[in-house]
Design a protein around this motif. Structure first.
Motif, PDB file in Angstrom:
ATOM      1  N   GLN A 109    -103.861  13.074 -48.587  1.00 32.82           N
ATOM      2  CA  GLN A 109    -104.951  12.475 -47.743  1.00 32.82           C
ATOM      3  C   GLN A 109    -104.411  11.025 -47.882  1.00 32.82           C
ATOM      4  N   LEU A 110    -103.505  10.369 -46.995  1.00 35.44           N
ATOM      5  CA  LEU A 110    -103.089   9.358 -46.177  1.00 35.44           C
ATOM      6  C   LEU A 110    -103.577   9.321 -44.968  1.00 35.44           C
ATOM      7  N   PRO A 111    -104.374   7.890 -44.769  1.00 36.05           N
ATOM      8  CA  PRO A 111    -104.876   8.129 -43.344  1.00 36.05           C
ATOM      9  C   PRO A 111    -103.432   8.833 -42.138  1.00 36.05           C
ATOM     10  N   ALA A 112    -104.166   9.108 -41.133  1.00 36.57           N
ATOM     11  CA  ALA A 112    -102.411   9.833 -40.202  1.00 36.57           C
ATOM     12  C   ALA A 112    -101.608   7.962 -40.096  1.00 36.57           C
ATOM     13  N   ASP A 113    -102.621   7.191 -40.013  1.00 29.41           N
ATOM     14  CA  ASP A 113    -101.341   6.344 -39.468  1.00 29.41           C
ATOM     15  C   ASP A 113    -100.415   5.868 -39.908  1.00 29.41           C
ATOM     16  N   GLU A 114    -101.282   5.778 -40.993  1.00 32.60           N
ATOM     17  CA  GLU A 114    -100.504   5.514 -42.204  1.00 32.60           C
ATOM     18  C   GLU A 114     -99.183   6.315 -42.638  1.00 32.60           C
ATOM     19  N   ALA A 115     -99.241   7.237 -42.738  1.00 29.71           N
ATOM     20  CA  ALA A 115     -98.551   8.590 -42.623  1.00 29.71           C
ATOM     21  C   ALA A 115     -97.612   8.701 -42.236  1.00 29.71           C
ATOM     22  N   ASP A 116     -97.545   8.618 -40.777  1.00 28.73           N
ATOM     23  CA  ASP A 116     -97.052   9.040 -39.193  1.00 28.73           C
ATOM     24  C   ASP A 116     -95.879   7.607 -39.510  1.00 28.73           C
ATOM     25  N   ALA A 117     -96.203   6.352 -39.700  1.00 28.68           N
ATOM     26  CA  ALA A 117     -95.726   4.772 -39.957  1.00 28.68           C
ATOM     27  C   ALA A 117     -94.689   5.163 -41.258  1.00 28.68           C
ATOM     28  N   MET A 118     -95.062   5.795 -42.509  1.00 31.69           N
ATOM     29  CA  MET A 118     -94.008   6.292 -43.857  1.00 31.69           C
ATOM     30  C   MET A 118     -93.383   6.851 -43.125  1.00 31.69           C
ATOM     31  N   VAL A 119     -93.695   7.992 -42.756  1.00 26.77           N
ATOM     32  CA  VAL A 119     -92.155   9.083 -42.775  1.00 26.77           C
ATOM     33  C   VAL A 119     -91.674   8.730 -41.104  1.00 26.77           C
ATOM     34  N   THR A 120     -91.727   7.384 -40.299  1.00 25.98           N
ATOM     35  CA  THR A 120     -90.664   7.567 -39.040  1.00 25.98           C
ATOM     36  C   THR A 120     -90.144   5.904 -40.107  1.00 25.98           C
ATOM     37  N   ALA A 121     -90.571   5.569 -40.491  1.00 30.69           N
ATOM     38  CA  ALA A 121     -89.285   5.189 -41.707  1.00 30.69           C
ATOM     39  C   ALA A 121     -88.691   5.504 -42.288  1.00 30.69           C
ATOM     40  N   ALA A 122     -89.351   6.223 -43.142  1.00 27.01           N
ATOM     41  CA  ALA A 122     -87.993   7.181 -43.975  1.00 27.01           C
ATOM     42  C   ALA A 122     -87.203   7.797 -42.953  1.00 27.01           C
ATOM     43  N   ARG A 123     -87.599   8.709 -42.276  1.00 27.92           N
ATOM     44  CA  ARG A 123     -86.304   9.172 -41.191  1.00 27.92           C
ATOM     45  C   ARG A 123     -85.435   7.789 -40.358  1.00 27.92           C
ATOM     46  N   GLU A 124     -85.954   7.251 -40.004  1.00 22.81           N
ATOM     47  CA  GLU A 124     -85.142   6.180 -39.632  1.00 22.81           C
ATOM     48  C   GLU A 124     -83.790   5.580 -41.217  1.00 22.81           C
ATOM     49  N   ALA A 125     -84.576   5.796 -41.877  1.00 19.26           N
ATOM     50  CA  ALA A 125     -83.117   4.992 -43.415  1.00 19.26           C
ATOM     51  C   ALA A 125     -82.917   6.648 -43.631  1.00 19.26           C
ATOM     52  N   ASP A 126     -83.185   7.771 -43.273  1.00 18.35           N
ATOM     53  CA  ASP A 126     -82.304   8.857 -44.257  1.00 18.35           C
ATOM     54  C   ASP A 126     -81.373   8.992 -43.966  1.00 18.35           C
ATOM     55  N   GLU A 127     -79.825   8.702 -43.403  1.00 18.89           N
ATOM     56  CA  GLU A 127     -78.685   8.945 -42.864  1.00 18.89           C
ATOM     57  C   GLU A 127     -78.861   8.433 -44.678  1.00 18.89           C
ATOM     58  N   ARG A 128     -79.211   6.787 -45.050  1.00 18.33           N
ATOM     59  CA  ARG A 128     -78.782   5.822 -46.125  1.00 18.33           C
ATOM     60  C   ARG A 128     -79.213   6.487 -47.401  1.00 18.33           C
ATOM     61  N   VAL A 129     -80.257   6.643 -47.309  1.00 16.62           N
ATOM     62  CA  VAL A 129     -81.018   7.629 -48.544  1.00 16.62           C
ATOM     63  C   VAL A 129     -80.454   8.748 -48.520  1.00 16.62           C
ATOM     64  N   ALA A 130     -79.883   9.138 -48.012  1.00 19.11           N
ATOM     65  CA  ALA A 130     -79.657  11.172 -48.159  1.00 19.11           C
ATOM     66  C   ALA A 130     -78.276  10.894 -49.071  1.00 19.11           C
ATOM     67  N   ARG A 131     -77.401   9.516 -48.187  1.00 21.05           N
ATOM     68  CA  ARG A 131     -76.257   9.210 -48.716  1.00 21.05           C
ATOM     69  C   ARG A 131     -75.655   8.778 -50.013  1.00 21.05           C
ATOM     70  N   ASP A 132     -77.071   7.688 -50.491  1.00 18.03           N
ATOM     71  CA  ASP A 132     -77.265   7.192 -51.622  1.00 18.03           C
ATOM     72  C   ASP A 132     -77.847   8.683 -52.672  1.00 18.03           C
ATOM     73  N   GLY A 133     -78.688   9.089 -51.900  1.00 17.34           N
ATOM     74  CA  GLY A 133     -78.872  10.648 -52.833  1.00 17.34           C
ATOM     75  C   GLY A 133     -78.276  11.223 -53.391  1.00 17.34           C
ATOM     76  N   ARG A 134     -77.279  11.733 -52.552  1.00 11.37           N
ATOM     77  CA  ARG A 134     -76.590  12.441 -52.709  1.00 11.37           C
ATOM     78  C   ARG A 134     -75.495  11.662 -53.747  1.00 11.37           C
ATOM     79  N   THR A 135     -74.812   9.999 -53.990  1.00  7.95           N
ATOM     80  CA  THR A 135     -74.199   9.589 -54.981  1.00  7.95           C
ATOM     81  C   THR A 135     -74.602   9.486 -56.170  1.00  7.95           C
TER      82      THR A 135
END
Length: 233
Positions: free
Chosen positions: A191-217
């Protein structure tokens, strides 16, 4: 066989399921009453996260997971605890976890600060060569004292113990397996506030190429530890 212990319906293996190369996975739904079984008979162990705490002993999967982690460390079984799994590993081996730690919720993507010991770590060393690694996170409880035999490997600006090792077992407070879509589910469930959740997910998507690469490693390095354990049994 690599045993994966799921403690909560909302916290699955997610992308690790495709990244753990060369090992056979056995999923144990401890949250549904499935038994982990003898740990010294498994080739590797992963304990996932969950919304409960490392001290919620009214839930049978919590003491069962702590026992499994204690046995895995004693037997030298390659082990990875993620988020709650890391907190359970800390408690099982003599560390301490603070429920609802005073810094508050750490959510979204977090920058890791590597300790010098991480550079030569057999699991995280490949990641530690990069000082700009970011990873998904979502937690309020935190490890506040490492086990006496633990090696501190990484911190974040908000919480000190983001990664540690005890013998052949690793705990990571972050979620290397988590996709932006899974973070969105957690934000809704918490139940995070909608604006906080949106900002969090947007930042995660922007970083996801790196996150997926390092998670796979990380996943591939852990799978290699499991395969090596099988060869030398």
């Amino acid at each position: 066989m690599l045993t994966v212990v799921q403690l909560d319906d909302e916290v699955p293996l997610d992308r690790f399921a495709e990244w753990l190369d060369g090992v056979t996975l056995r999923l144990v739904r401890a949250d549904q009453g499935e038994d982990i079984g003898p740990v010294d008979a498994v080739d590797g162990l992963i304990v996932l996260g969950g919304n409960m705490s490392a001290h919620d002993d009214q839930l049978p999967q919590i003491p069962a997971a702590r026992t499994a982690l204690t046995e895995a460390v004693a037997a030298g079984v390659p082990t990875l605890g993620i988020c709650l799994g890391a907190q359970l590993l800390a408690v099982a081996t003599g560390g301490r976890v603070h429920v609802d730690a005073p810094p508050g919720r750490e959510a979204g993507t977090v920058a890791l600060r590597w300790r010098p010991e991480a550079q030569s770590d057999p699991l995280l060393g490949a990641l530690a060569a990069d000082p700009t690694v970011v990873m998904p996170t979502m937690h309020s409880d935190a490890v506040v004292d490492l086990p006496r035999t633990g090696t501190w490997l990484a911190s974040s600006p908000m919480y000190p113990y983001q990664a540690f090792r005890v013998g052949n077992a690793w705990g990571v407070q972050f979620h290397p397996e988590a996709s932006p879509e899974l973070l969105r589910r957690w934000a809704v469930a918490d139940q995070l506030p909608a604006d906080e959740a949106d900002a969090m997910v947007t930042a995660a998507r922007e970083a996801d190429e790196r996150v997926a690469r390092d998670g796979r490693t990380l996943a591939e390095a852990f799978a290699a530890r499991v395969r090596d354990h099988v060869r030398h049994r």
